[in-house]
Design a protein around this motif. Sequence first.
Motif, short mmCIF file in Angstrom:
data_model
loop_
_atom_site.label_atom_id
_atom_site.label_comp_id
_atom_site.label_asym_id
_atom_site.label_seq_id
_atom_site.Cartn_x
_atom_site.Cartn_y
_atom_site.Cartn_z
N ARG A 15 0.83 -1.21 0.00
CA ARG A 15 0.00 0.00 0.00
C ARG A 15 0.86 1.26 0.00
NH1 ARG A 15 -2.47 1.28 5.62
NH2 ARG A 15 -0.22 1.71 5.88
N ASP A 16 1.88 1.27 0.84
CA ASP A 16 2.72 2.46 0.95
C ASP A 16 3.53 2.69 -0.33
OD1 ASP A 16 1.67 2.72 3.46
OD2 ASP A 16 3.48 2.04 4.52
N ARG A 17 4.05 1.61 -0.91
CA ARG A 17 4.80 1.78 -2.17
C ARG A 17 3.91 2.37 -3.27
NH1 ARG A 17 8.71 -1.78 -3.73
NH2 ARG A 17 8.72 -0.59 -5.68
N ILE A 18 2.70 1.85 -3.39
CA ILE A 18 1.79 2.34 -4.43
C ILE A 18 1.45 3.81 -4.18
CG2 ILE A 18 -0.50 2.10 -5.43
CD1 ILE A 18 1.45 -0.12 -6.24
N ALA A 19 1.16 4.16 -2.93
CA ALA A 19 0.74 5.52 -2.60
C ALA A 19 1.87 6.53 -2.71
CB ALA A 19 0.13 5.55 -1.20
N GLY A 109 -4.80 1.47 -6.57
CA GLY A 109 -4.18 2.76 -6.85
C GLY A 109 -3.06 2.70 -7.86
N VAL A 110 -2.86 1.54 -8.51
CA VAL A 110 -1.82 1.41 -9.53
C VAL A 110 -2.17 2.33 -10.71
CG1 VAL A 110 -0.76 -0.15 -11.20
CG2 VAL A 110 -1.21 -0.92 -8.85
N ARG A 111 -1.19 3.09 -11.16
CA ARG A 111 -1.38 4.01 -12.27
C ARG A 111 -0.62 3.60 -13.53
NH1 ARG A 111 -2.81 9.56 -10.94
NH2 ARG A 111 -3.67 9.66 -8.83
N LYS A 112 0.41 2.78 -13.34
CA LYS A 112 1.27 2.38 -14.48
C LYS A 112 1.42 0.87 -14.46
CE LYS A 112 4.13 5.37 -12.73
NZ LYS A 112 5.28 6.26 -12.41
N LEU A 113 0.92 0.22 -15.48
CA LEU A 113 0.92 -1.25 -15.54
C LEU A 113 1.53 -1.71 -16.84
CD1 LEU A 113 -0.04 -4.03 -14.41
CD2 LEU A 113 -2.21 -3.62 -15.61
N VAL A 114 2.41 -2.71 -16.75
CA VAL A 114 3.00 -3.34 -17.93
C VAL A 114 2.60 -4.82 -17.91
CG1 VAL A 114 5.10 -3.89 -19.20
CG2 VAL A 114 4.94 -1.74 -17.93
N VAL A 115 1.86 -5.24 -18.92
CA VAL A 115 1.44 -6.63 -19.06
C VAL A 115 2.45 -7.32 -19.97
CG1 VAL A 115 -0.41 -8.18 -19.76
CG2 VAL A 115 -0.97 -5.97 -18.75
N VAL A 116 3.18 -8.28 -19.43
CA VAL A 116 4.26 -8.95 -20.16
C VAL A 116 3.78 -10.34 -20.58
CG1 VAL A 116 6.65 -9.76 -20.06
CG2 VAL A 116 5.98 -7.66 -18.84
N VAL A 117 3.56 -10.50 -21.87
CA VAL A 117 3.04 -11.76 -22.41
C VAL A 117 4.21 -12.69 -22.71
CG1 VAL A 117 1.74 -12.84 -24.28
CG2 VAL A 117 0.98 -10.65 -23.33
N GLY A 118 4.14 -13.92 -22.17
CA GLY A 118 5.18 -14.91 -22.40
C GLY A 118 4.67 -16.15 -23.11
N HIS A 119 3.41 -16.12 -23.56
CA HIS A 119 2.79 -17.26 -24.24
C HIS A 119 2.15 -16.74 -25.51
CE1 HIS A 119 0.55 -20.98 -24.81
NE2 HIS A 119 -0.61 -20.37 -24.63
N TYR A 120 2.64 -17.23 -26.64
CA TYR A 120 2.27 -16.67 -27.95
C TYR A 120 0.77 -16.55 -28.14
CZ TYR A 120 3.41 -15.90 -32.93
OH TYR A 120 3.58 -15.37 -34.18
N GLU A 121 0.02 -17.57 -27.71
CA GLU A 121 -1.41 -17.62 -27.97
C GLU A 121 -2.23 -16.66 -27.11
OE1 GLU A 121 0.66 -20.14 -27.64
OE2 GLU A 121 0.01 -21.95 -28.69
N ASN A 122 -1.61 -16.05 -26.10
CA ASN A 122 -2.35 -15.18 -25.18
C ASN A 122 -2.67 -13.81 -25.73
OD1 ASN A 122 -2.40 -17.05 -23.09
ND2 ASN A 122 -0.84 -16.05 -21.87
#
Length: 255
Positions: A15-19, A109-122
């Motif tokens: 919580r503190d890191r995010i805030a 409260g996350v404002r910056k998200l990176v979705v890292v795909v490691g499976h081709y079909e996803n």
Amino acid sequence: MNPVMMDRMSWIAYRDRIAEDSPVVFLPCGALEQHGPHLPLGTDALLATAVSAGVAARIDGIVAPALSYGYKSQPKCGGGQHFPGTTSLDASSLIQITRDVIRELARHGVRKLVVVVGHYENQWFVTEGIDLALRELGPACPLRVMRLEYWDFLTEQTLARVFPDGFPGFALEHAAVIETSLMLHHHPELVRMDLLPDDGPAHFPPYDTYPPRPQWVPPSGVLSSARGADAAKGATMSQELTERLVAAIRGEFAD
């Protein structure tokens, strides 16, 4: 140094890191599917997490637990559903899980998200999950999302060094040189080089059939040979992935 892995943090520390820091949060997306006799079933999630952790350590980010089940394995890039151990989701399930997790991260409260795909079909089902989450959260939500496939950050120069006899293409690289080398770098204790098969490269017609034909796929599940894989190549690729991903993410989320 702040901790990187979300599941090893207390809720108060998280919580503190995010805030206080508004860190980039990474969501690895993998699969549970066969990767030949020499690699573990969880290779896709393991590598997506390892790549995410390497970048997060550089930018003081946080890595959420991986989505460890993926969309159905396809013969031309994952070997197919006929292998024991391959445990897959329907498209609607992956879409909804992705949506739910992103919606929860936004609630944190996350404002910056990176979705890292490691499976081709996803790829496209994760994309749909992102789209549905953002649609539901509405335009007032400050969350911004990057979605990427980590292998796209390997340059032609590096691929030429890793494949001196020619690169077969990412689809046929299932359980082959790239994944085996990266696993030798990140998780050498999980790799059985003594069990490397000699199958491949697989030759597929320019169409698909339903039900799929298992006989199109080499019996080992490896679509091109992993011979030539080594930890040094894995280290080279890992370094390049980290450097180029750090630059891309810093550029995208620059205030």
